[in-house]
Each structure stands twice: as C-alpha cells, then as structure tokens.
Write a protein that holds these residues in place. Structure first.
Motif, PDB file in Angstrom:
ATOM      1  N   PRO A 587       0.791  -1.239   0.000  1.00 57.09           N
ATOM      2  CA  PRO A 587       0.000   0.000   0.000  1.00 57.09           C
ATOM      3  C   PRO A 587       0.821   1.285   0.000  1.00 57.09           C
ATOM      4  N   ASP A 588       1.838   1.381   0.878  1.00 58.31           N
ATOM      5  CA  ASP A 588       2.623   2.621   0.962  1.00 58.31           C
ATOM      6  C   ASP A 588       3.329   2.913  -0.352  1.00 58.31           C
ATOM      7  N   ALA A 589       3.947   1.870  -0.938  1.00 59.00           N
ATOM      8  CA  ALA A 589       4.660   2.057  -2.203  1.00 59.00           C
ATOM      9  C   ALA A 589       3.680   2.366  -3.331  1.00 59.00           C
ATOM     10  N   ALA A 590       2.537   1.682  -3.337  1.00 60.74           N
ATOM     11  CA  ALA A 590       1.535   1.929  -4.376  1.00 60.74           C
ATOM     12  C   ALA A 590       1.005   3.356  -4.292  1.00 60.74           C
ATOM     13  N   GLU A 591       0.830   3.847  -3.076  1.00 67.43           N
ATOM     14  CA  GLU A 591       0.352   5.223  -2.895  1.00 67.43           C
ATOM     15  C   GLU A 591       1.366   6.230  -3.446  1.00 67.43           C
ATOM     16  N   ALA A 592       2.646   5.960  -3.200  1.00 72.43           N
ATOM     17  CA  ALA A 592       3.697   6.855  -3.700  1.00 72.43           C
ATOM     18  C   ALA A 592       3.740   6.862  -5.223  1.00 72.43           C
ATOM     19  N   VAL A 593       3.624   5.675  -5.835  1.00 75.41           N
ATOM     20  CA  VAL A 593       3.609   5.609  -7.291  1.00 75.41           C
ATOM     21  C   VAL A 593       2.370   6.310  -7.836  1.00 75.41           C
ATOM     22  N   GLY A 594       1.244   6.116  -7.164  1.00 75.16           N
ATOM     23  CA  GLY A 594       0.008   6.771  -7.584  1.00 75.16           C
ATOM     24  C   GLY A 594       0.124   8.279  -7.570  1.00 75.16           C
ATOM     25  N   LEU A 595       0.805   8.821  -6.569  1.00 78.26           N
ATOM     26  CA  LEU A 595       1.031  10.271  -6.485  1.00 78.26           C
ATOM     27  C   LEU A 595       1.834  10.758  -7.693  1.00 78.26           C
ATOM     28  N   LEU A 596       2.874   9.999  -8.053  1.00 74.23           N
ATOM     29  CA  LEU A 596       3.696  10.373  -9.211  1.00 74.23           C
ATOM     30  C   LEU A 596       2.898  10.238 -10.506  1.00 74.23           C
ATOM     31  N   ALA A 597       2.076   9.194 -10.605  1.00 75.60           N
ATOM     32  CA  ALA A 597       1.272   8.980 -11.808  1.00 75.60           C
ATOM     33  C   ALA A 597       0.224  10.074 -11.989  1.00 75.60           C
ATOM     34  N   ALA A 598      -0.141  10.735 -10.877  1.00 73.35           N
ATOM     35  CA  ALA A 598      -1.122  11.824 -10.937  1.00 73.35           C
ATOM     36  C   ALA A 598      -0.475  13.180 -11.198  1.00 73.35           C
ATOM     37  N   GLY A 599       0.840  13.185 -11.402  1.00 69.17           N
ATOM     38  CA  GLY A 599       1.546  14.438 -11.701  1.00 69.17           C
ATOM     39  C   GLY A 599       2.189  15.080 -10.498  1.00 69.17           C
TER      40      GLY A 599
END
Length: 614
Positions: A587-599
C-alpha cells in the motif's frame, strides 16, 4: 534409518522460519526400536521437536564438523585465490534443505565469502549434485570416440615478448574450464589433456604483458621451458614467430590468447588486443599467427555412434539419486565453456545488488538449460529495469512530472522498459547523459529486444553463446550508464544536536553481492528515508531517491529481496520481487507511485555537505 530420515524430511518441510533465533514449536513423529541390537525388538513412537533438531544440527553437526571442514577449505584456497574475492556461494547436497546451513555460513564466514551471499536453489539439492557430477564426468571423459583420441603427449607452453623486449614465460589464466593449465608460468595446456571434444572450438587465456605490443609481438609455442637461445629451434611454430600490430588499437589491461585446434591436429593461434564492444559497435581487434601442429594422438572422429543419453548416480548416506541425462544438457554445459561466458562473469561483482542475484543464478546454472534460459531473461530484464528506473528517479529528483511516462507504461517487460530508456535518455541529468552516450549509434538494442522477445515466446530460439553475447551487451550498457553512480542504502541516520536541519549517518554501498561492499559517512541539511534506496552521484555528492520504483526487503541478516514496480494491465500499482515469481500489493509504495502517476512530486535530489569513505 528410513524412519529417521522420513521424520527429518517431514520436520524440515514444516519449518517456515529458519532464522537462528526463531521460536520453534513444530514436532514430527519418529518410530524407533526399543533395542537397536535386537531385530525382534518392539518399536515405539517418539517426538522429534524442531527446537531439539536445531540444537543437534548447530552444536553437533555444524560446530563440531561442518564448520571446521569449511574453514580448512578456505585456508587451503587462500593461496589459489591470490587476493581475489569469492564471487558465488552455491550450497548443494541434500543437507542444504536444512536452511540453518545458509544462516550459519553467512554468520561464521562473512570474512571469506564477502559479498557473495549464498544463492537460493530451487529443486532437489541431491538431484542437482547427481546431475552436476554426471554432466562433468561426461563432459570431461565420455566423448563419442575412444578414450585416447585427441590426447596431448606433451604440455603446451607459450613465451611472449612485445616490441623486441626479452621473451618471458608469463602466467596465463584460462577463460573457461575446457582445459586445465599446468599451474606454472608459461603453461597453456597440461600433458595428457584430452582435446578431442574441443575440435574447432576457441580456447582462450588471459595474460598481462610487461607492456602492450604496439608494433610487434614475438611468440613461441613450446613443449618445454627453454632458454632464449633455444626458443626458435624448440618452438612448434617454426614458420613464423612474430605478429605485427596494425593501426593504433586500444589495448586492454590483459590481452587474450586464442587457439583453435582442427581435426587434423593443426593449431590456429590468435592474439586479441581488444574485445568486441557490442554497445559501441566496435569490432574485436586481433592479429593471427601462422598455423602449426602439436604433439597429440589422432583427432579423427571415426564412425562411432553418437550417445544421446547418460545415467548419473549419486550415492547418499541414507538416500541416493538416479538421474537420466539428455545429450542436450551436456551440450549446454559444453557451450558454457565459451569465453563469452567468462566475459559475463567479469561483471558479477560490478553490477548493482539489484541485478546481482539474477546474474549469479545465470552463471551458476549447469544441469538444466531451461533454468539458464529463465535466469538469462531475468538478468536482462533486471538490467533494463535498473536503467529505466534510475532515469525515472532522476526526473523525479528534478521536480519534474513523470505522469505522462507512467501513463503509457503498461507493464515491466523488455519492450516497454526499452521505450522508457529511449525517451528518458534525452534528459539533462548525469545518468541520462551516460545512457545517451552508451546508446549513441547502437542500433543493436532494437534488434536485441526483438531477438529477446522472439526467444521468450519460442518464435526463434537463440543459442547459449548468442544469449551470452546479448547479455554482455546489456551489461556493458548498464556499467557505462551508471559509471560514477552507486546504489546505496542509508543507515544510522540521526539529527544533529542543537543544530536545526542537520543530519548525519552512513551510506552502505550495494554493488555486487551482499552485504555492502563499502561504507560512507555523510552530513546533510536533509534527512533520509531509511527504508528507501538511493543513487549516489559521487562527483556531485548528490543523492537521488530510487524508491518507490525499487526498494529492498531485509530480514535477519540475509541477502535482501528487491521489490520493483511492475504495473499490471488494470493500471493498479503492484510490485514484483526481482528473480522471483511472487507479486505483492504494498500500500505505501503503491500510494507513492500513484502520487507520481497523478503528476505529483516526491523526493528531490539531496545535496550532501560531507561525504567520506570509512
């Protein structure tokens, strides 16, 4: 004996936590005679607990026996290693299933194995031993022709002298184990060596000359070590004893000597001054000597039938293993004696620890060609993953959005990774500049990816040598791209007392195997995430956070498991362990990647005020 062995196997299968301080409550039942000296004795069931089993294994088997034996082996090997490091630690034999052995080897022999942490082997350890021994016996002794064909009468020695300097007998290092050197200066091949299975196959050695042969190289192939005055009359190569250098080549630290033995016993010598560079599209630079004949029995193939299957039998103390070997398995191992495989091994301790496990597994494969194919694919994908994610992290560290790149990135495989690398190589960062330089004029990468995918999907299967050549090309691109950049993990990070925005700690360098190869002390105005991996750009004393694209999972002092971002087709972030089949939702890593994917942005580059090796 069978009852005891069955109980041991049952107990080993039940143990999930092999750490040396684990609390073990697992029990297996063992049936034993009440009187072992009476064949008519009654039998009774007893309990064998994992805790007691561990105590017996550690105290009686390891402390009193195995550890002392391994220590003696390392003491004897010191002279042969001559300061070189152990590159691979591979556990084999049935007892390797008792995984306390791996923990104890790491605990008690760190000073000997260094970064070469034990490699996990999947499958039956005993079967691996049986196959390995049988393959080696077949490869060395069981050719299709009679025993004494193609056997040397005398040793083959070589004396060299560059640019008119005194000819010397130097130390040659065999590239591959196809032939064994005699162990003395000037030795290439020992007497009574079988060359029959090596007809028309290049045999290579490395040698360091006193100075490069910029104009000419004198060479004498001999059966005996003779004085300089007798070289010409004792040499096999009587028609020509010099080769002349053409152009102005770049000489490597050690030149390579190659000979190819023909079926008629004729030897064609070749002196290689610079290896081919597939990344820069540079050809091999070499000079060829005149052919000559050596003293050996007949090399004629004759009409003997080809043998396609062999049986290997390993006798164990309680269980034995019988295996049937297909000819293809022996051919695979035979192919691995090619010098290109030695070029792969030269990268082993220079690659980042993320790539190391796959590469070490590839180099250790011997008994099954499909295992080597998988390890080869995983090695190339690990190389591409590391380069691509270094470039992505460099963009993030500059505060730039990578949303567009991540949106078009479907999943982690060779094609999409190559696409990321090509796009990001046009950036302005240190790594991007190195990658762009490495790819400059290198049309090989597009065809290499096509060949890789065709092989992966069984469209066109590549030969072992071709696979090794391709892997060397990608490894050269990797080492070129990250020259001056180290993979590091922070530790002991603490805030300075009475000094706001002041932090210090350690940076552990993870190149080659595990544990770390060296250590730095740092001071900075920014703190570091201790769970993250960083790239240290040495010349700039700058840190770039490699996480969440790549991070490590350490436990109990064993080699870390590296997790990499591996986006699935549904678009959700998932992570895969390098070299393993397991996928994880973190979850923590996925959230970080999601933040980057959102710009969004995460970590920016961290400038270090102090950086010193300790």
């Amino acid at each position: 004996m069978d009852s005891v062995e069955s109980a041991k196997i049952e107990l080993v299968a039940k143990i999930n936590d092999w750490s040396l301080d684990a609390q073990l409550n697992i029990v297996a039942t063992i049936s034993l005679p009440l009187n072992i000296f009476d064949v008519s004795s009654e039998w009774q069931d007893f309990s064998l607990g994992a805790k007691k089993f561990k105590g017996i294994f550690v105290q009686k088997i390891w402390d009193e026996g195995v550890r002392k034996t391994i220590k003696r082996v390392f003491d004897v090997a010191k002279a042969s290693l001559v300061g070189r490091q152990v590159s691979v630690t591979l556990l084999s034999g049935g007892s390797s299933n008792i995984k306390w052995l791996e923990k104890l080897v790491v605990r008690d022999f760190k000073e000997f194995i260094g970064a070469a942490a034990p490699i996990s082997v999947v499958g039956s350890f005993q079967e691996i031993v049986a196959k390995g021994l049988a393959i080696e016996c077949v490869r060395r002794n069981c050719t299709e022709s009679p025993e004494f064909k193609g056997v040397t009468y005398n040793p083959l020695k070589l004396a060299l002298g560059p640019d008119g300097k005194q000819v010397e007998y130097l130390e040659f290092k065999s590239l591959g184990d196809a032939v064994e050197c005699g162990g003395k200066e000037g030795d290439l091949i020992s007497s009574a060596s079988s060359l029959f299975g090596l007809i028309d196959k290049p045999l290579r050695w490395k040698v360091k000359l006193m100075s490069p042969p910029k104009q000419e190289l004198s060479y004498y192939f001999l059966k005996n070590k003779v004085d300089e005055n007798d070289l010409a009359k004792e040499a096999f190569n009587i028609s020509s004893t010099k080769v002349f250098t053409k152009g102005n080549p770049k000489f490597e630290k050690a030149i390579k000597v190659e000979i190819v033995v023909g079926e008629d016993g004729t030897v064609r010598p070749k002196f290689i001054y610079q290896s081919a560079n597939f990344v820069k599209n540079e050809p091999e630079i070499y000079v060829e000597g005149e052919p000559f004949a050596i003293d050996a029995t007949s090399f004629s193939m004759g009409d003997e039938a080809r043998i396609d299957k062999y049986i290997g039998f390993d006798f164990g103390t309680s269980h034995s293993s019988l295996v049937v070997l297909e000819r293809g398995q022996i051919d695979f191992v035979q192919a691995n004696t090619s010098s290109i495989f030695d070029e792969v091994s030269e990268f082993l301790n220079d690659v980042p620890a993320v790539v190391y496990p796959c590469l070490a597994r590839y180099l250790s494969c011997s008994a099954k060609s499909s295992d080597a194919e998988r390890a080869w694919r995983e090695s190339i994908e690990a190389v591409l993953t590391f380069i691509a994610y270094c470039l992505l992290s460099e963009e993030v560290a500059k505060g730039r959005s990578v949303a567009g790149l991540l949106k078009g990135y479907q999943h982690r495989s060779a094609g999409p990774l190559k696409g990321l690398i090509t796009q990001l190589s046009h950036g302005q960062g240190h790594i991007a500049a190195r990658v762009k330089d490495g790819l400059l004029g290198a049309a090989w990468i597009d065809s290499a990816i096509d060949d890789f995918n065709n092989d992966k999907h069984n469209a066109v299967k590549l030969s072992p040598e071709k696979r090794a050549e391709m892997l060397v090309a990608f490894l050269r691109l990797l080492t070129h791209s990250i020259e001056g950049v180290l993979l590091v993990k922070p530790g002991d990070v603490s805030a300075g007392k009475f000094r706001p925005n002041s932090f210090s700690g350690s940076l552990f360098v993870w190149d080659g195997g595990w544990p770390y190869s060296k250590k730095y002390r740092f001071e900075s105005g920014c703190s570091l995430a201790v769970d993250a991996l960083y790239l240290l750009v040495e010349a700039e004393s700058k840190l770039i956070c490699l996480s969440p694209f790549i991070f490590s999972d350490e436990a109990d002092g064993v080699a870390p498991k590296f997790m990499v971002f591996d986006k699935d087709k549904a678009g959700s972030a998932r992570f895969k362990a390098i070299g393993l089949d397991s996928f994880s939702n973190i979850p923590d890593a996925a959230e970080a990647v999601g933040l980057l994917a959102a710009g969004g942005t995460l970590f920016q580059a961290i400038q270090l005020d102090v950086l010193e090796e300790v």
